[in-house]
Write a protein that holds these residues in place. Structure first.
Motif, mmCIF file in Angstrom:
data_model
loop_
_atom_site.group_PDB
_atom_site.id
_atom_site.type_symbol
_atom_site.label_atom_id
_atom_site.label_comp_id
_atom_site.label_asym_id
_atom_site.label_seq_id
_atom_site.Cartn_x
_atom_site.Cartn_y
_atom_site.Cartn_z
ATOM 1 N N LEU A 1 54.155 46.207 99.578
ATOM 2 C CA LEU A 1 52.990 47.038 99.876
ATOM 3 C C LEU A 1 52.640 47.023 101.360
ATOM 4 O O LEU A 1 52.388 48.066 101.958
ATOM 5 C CB LEU A 1 51.787 46.576 99.050
ATOM 6 C CG LEU A 1 51.841 46.872 97.568
ATOM 7 C CD1 LEU A 1 50.667 46.210 96.846
ATOM 8 C CD2 LEU A 1 51.831 48.364 97.324
ATOM 9 N N GLU A 2 52.619 45.838 101.967
ATOM 10 C CA GLU A 2 52.266 45.753 103.383
ATOM 11 C C GLU A 2 53.297 46.456 104.260
ATOM 12 O O GLU A 2 52.931 47.121 105.222
ATOM 13 C CB GLU A 2 52.089 44.301 103.818
ATOM 14 C CG GLU A 2 50.684 43.838 103.641
ATOM 15 C CD GLU A 2 50.363 42.600 104.448
ATOM 16 O OE1 GLU A 2 50.687 42.546 105.645
ATOM 17 O OE2 GLU A 2 49.771 41.693 103.860
ATOM 18 N N LYS A 3 54.568 46.300 103.960
ATOM 19 C CA LYS A 3 55.605 46.971 104.759
ATOM 20 C C LYS A 3 55.431 48.486 104.689
ATOM 21 O O LYS A 3 55.556 49.180 105.694
ATOM 22 C CB LYS A 3 56.994 46.566 104.287
ATOM 23 C CG LYS A 3 57.326 45.141 104.593
ATOM 24 C CD LYS A 3 58.473 45.104 105.556
ATOM 25 C CE LYS A 3 58.838 43.662 105.796
ATOM 26 N NZ LYS A 3 58.886 43.357 107.192
ATOM 27 N N GLY A 4 55.156 48.989 103.505
ATOM 28 C CA GLY A 4 54.942 50.425 103.348
ATOM 29 C C GLY A 4 53.693 50.903 104.080
ATOM 30 O O GLY A 4 53.716 51.927 104.764
ATOM 31 N N LEU A 5 52.618 50.146 103.979
ATOM 32 C CA LEU A 5 51.379 50.533 104.645
ATOM 33 C C LEU A 5 51.456 50.348 106.151
ATOM 34 O O LEU A 5 50.806 51.074 106.908
ATOM 35 C CB LEU A 5 50.207 49.731 104.076
ATOM 36 C CG LEU A 5 49.795 50.114 102.661
ATOM 37 C CD1 LEU A 5 48.782 49.112 102.115
ATOM 38 C CD2 LEU A 5 49.240 51.513 102.620
ATOM 39 N N PHE A 6 52.258 49.408 106.616
ATOM 40 C CA PHE A 6 52.386 49.194 108.053
ATOM 41 C C PHE A 6 53.022 50.412 108.728
ATOM 42 O O PHE A 6 52.769 50.683 109.895
ATOM 43 C CB PHE A 6 53.201 47.934 108.345
ATOM 44 C CG PHE A 6 53.193 47.561 109.800
ATOM 45 C CD1 PHE A 6 52.032 47.115 110.402
ATOM 46 C CD2 PHE A 6 54.337 47.681 110.565
ATOM 47 C CE1 PHE A 6 52.011 46.781 111.743
ATOM 48 C CE2 PHE A 6 54.330 47.353 111.914
ATOM 49 C CZ PHE A 6 53.163 46.906 112.500
ATOM 50 N N ARG A 7 53.812 51.149 107.984
ATOM 51 C CA ARG A 7 54.388 52.384 108.536
ATOM 52 C C ARG A 7 53.297 53.427 108.776
ATOM 53 O O ARG A 7 53.434 54.272 109.652
ATOM 54 C CB ARG A 7 55.447 52.934 107.602
ATOM 55 C CG ARG A 7 56.672 52.061 107.558
ATOM 56 C CD ARG A 7 57.755 52.675 106.713
ATOM 57 N NE ARG A 7 58.900 51.797 106.713
ATOM 58 C CZ ARG A 7 59.586 51.472 105.643
ATOM 59 N NH1 ARG A 7 59.253 51.959 104.476
ATOM 60 N NH2 ARG A 7 60.608 50.654 105.731
ATOM 61 N N PRO B 1 43.896 45.147 111.182
ATOM 62 C CA PRO B 1 45.060 45.085 110.278
ATOM 63 C C PRO B 1 44.803 45.832 108.962
ATOM 64 O O PRO B 1 44.544 45.241 107.923
ATOM 65 C CB PRO B 1 45.251 43.588 110.063
ATOM 66 C CG PRO B 1 43.921 42.981 110.351
ATOM 67 C CD PRO B 1 43.226 43.877 111.329
ATOM 68 N N TRP B 2 44.874 47.154 109.030
ATOM 69 C CA TRP B 2 44.553 47.990 107.873
ATOM 70 C C TRP B 2 45.478 47.741 106.694
ATOM 71 O O TRP B 2 45.043 47.798 105.546
ATOM 72 C CB TRP B 2 44.603 49.465 108.257
ATOM 73 C CG TRP B 2 43.413 49.891 109.042
ATOM 74 C CD1 TRP B 2 43.396 50.212 110.371
ATOM 75 C CD2 TRP B 2 42.072 50.010 108.582
ATOM 76 N NE1 TRP B 2 42.119 50.533 110.751
ATOM 77 C CE2 TRP B 2 41.279 50.412 109.675
ATOM 78 C CE3 TRP B 2 41.449 49.816 107.360
ATOM 79 C CZ2 TRP B 2 39.921 50.633 109.572
ATOM 80 C CZ3 TRP B 2 40.086 50.033 107.256
ATOM 81 C CH2 TRP B 2 39.334 50.430 108.350
ATOM 82 N N ALA B 3 46.736 47.499 106.951
ATOM 83 C CA ALA B 3 47.672 47.302 105.840
ATOM 84 C C ALA B 3 47.276 46.086 105.014
ATOM 85 O O ALA B 3 47.158 46.156 103.795
ATOM 86 C CB ALA B 3 49.097 47.157 106.364
#
Length: 117
Positions: free
Chosen positions: A20-26, A34-36
């Motif tokens: 989830l974080e990797k996807g949101l970091f994009r 740190p929104w993700a």
């Protein structure tokens, strides 16, 4: 059985959080806020609340509660983010993140429990 349930919950939660974080970091790369991680923590608190509400109303065994303990929300990531913001001189942002992380997380979990009941 108890250690196995905790282990499975932690492994599943960590893997889900990473994806989830990797996807949101994009979506939010290089933001001072740190929104993700914030989004993952919020959704994790809500999901944990829903699961807990279901566990309470269905009188599930304690092993299920232990599995829920391995949810995707982790305070170690939260602490790391606060440290990173403070080290970058963003003290106000770190304080705001700490306050809103707690407030929003608690609210999301509470709403989740009500939804899960």
């Amino acid at each position: 059985m108890v250690p196995l349930m905790m282990f499975l919950g932690a492994v599943a939660g960590a893997a889900l959080r990473l994806v989830l974080e990797k996807g949101l970091f994009r979506v939010w790369p290089h933001e001072p806020w740190p929104w993700a991680a914030f989004t993952v923590n919020f959704s994790g608190c809500f999901a944990l609340g829903v699961f807990l509400g279901n566990a309470i109303t269905r009188d599930l065994p304690s092993s299920v509660h232990l599995l829920l303990g391995g949810a995707i929300t982790t305070f170690s990531i939260f602490g790391h983010e606060l440290l990173r913001l403070a080290q970058g001189g963003l003290y106000g942002m770190a304080g705001l993140r700490a306050f809103t992380g707690w407030l929003v997380g608690a609210a999301a979990a509470t709403v989740g429990v009500v939804v899960g009941l």
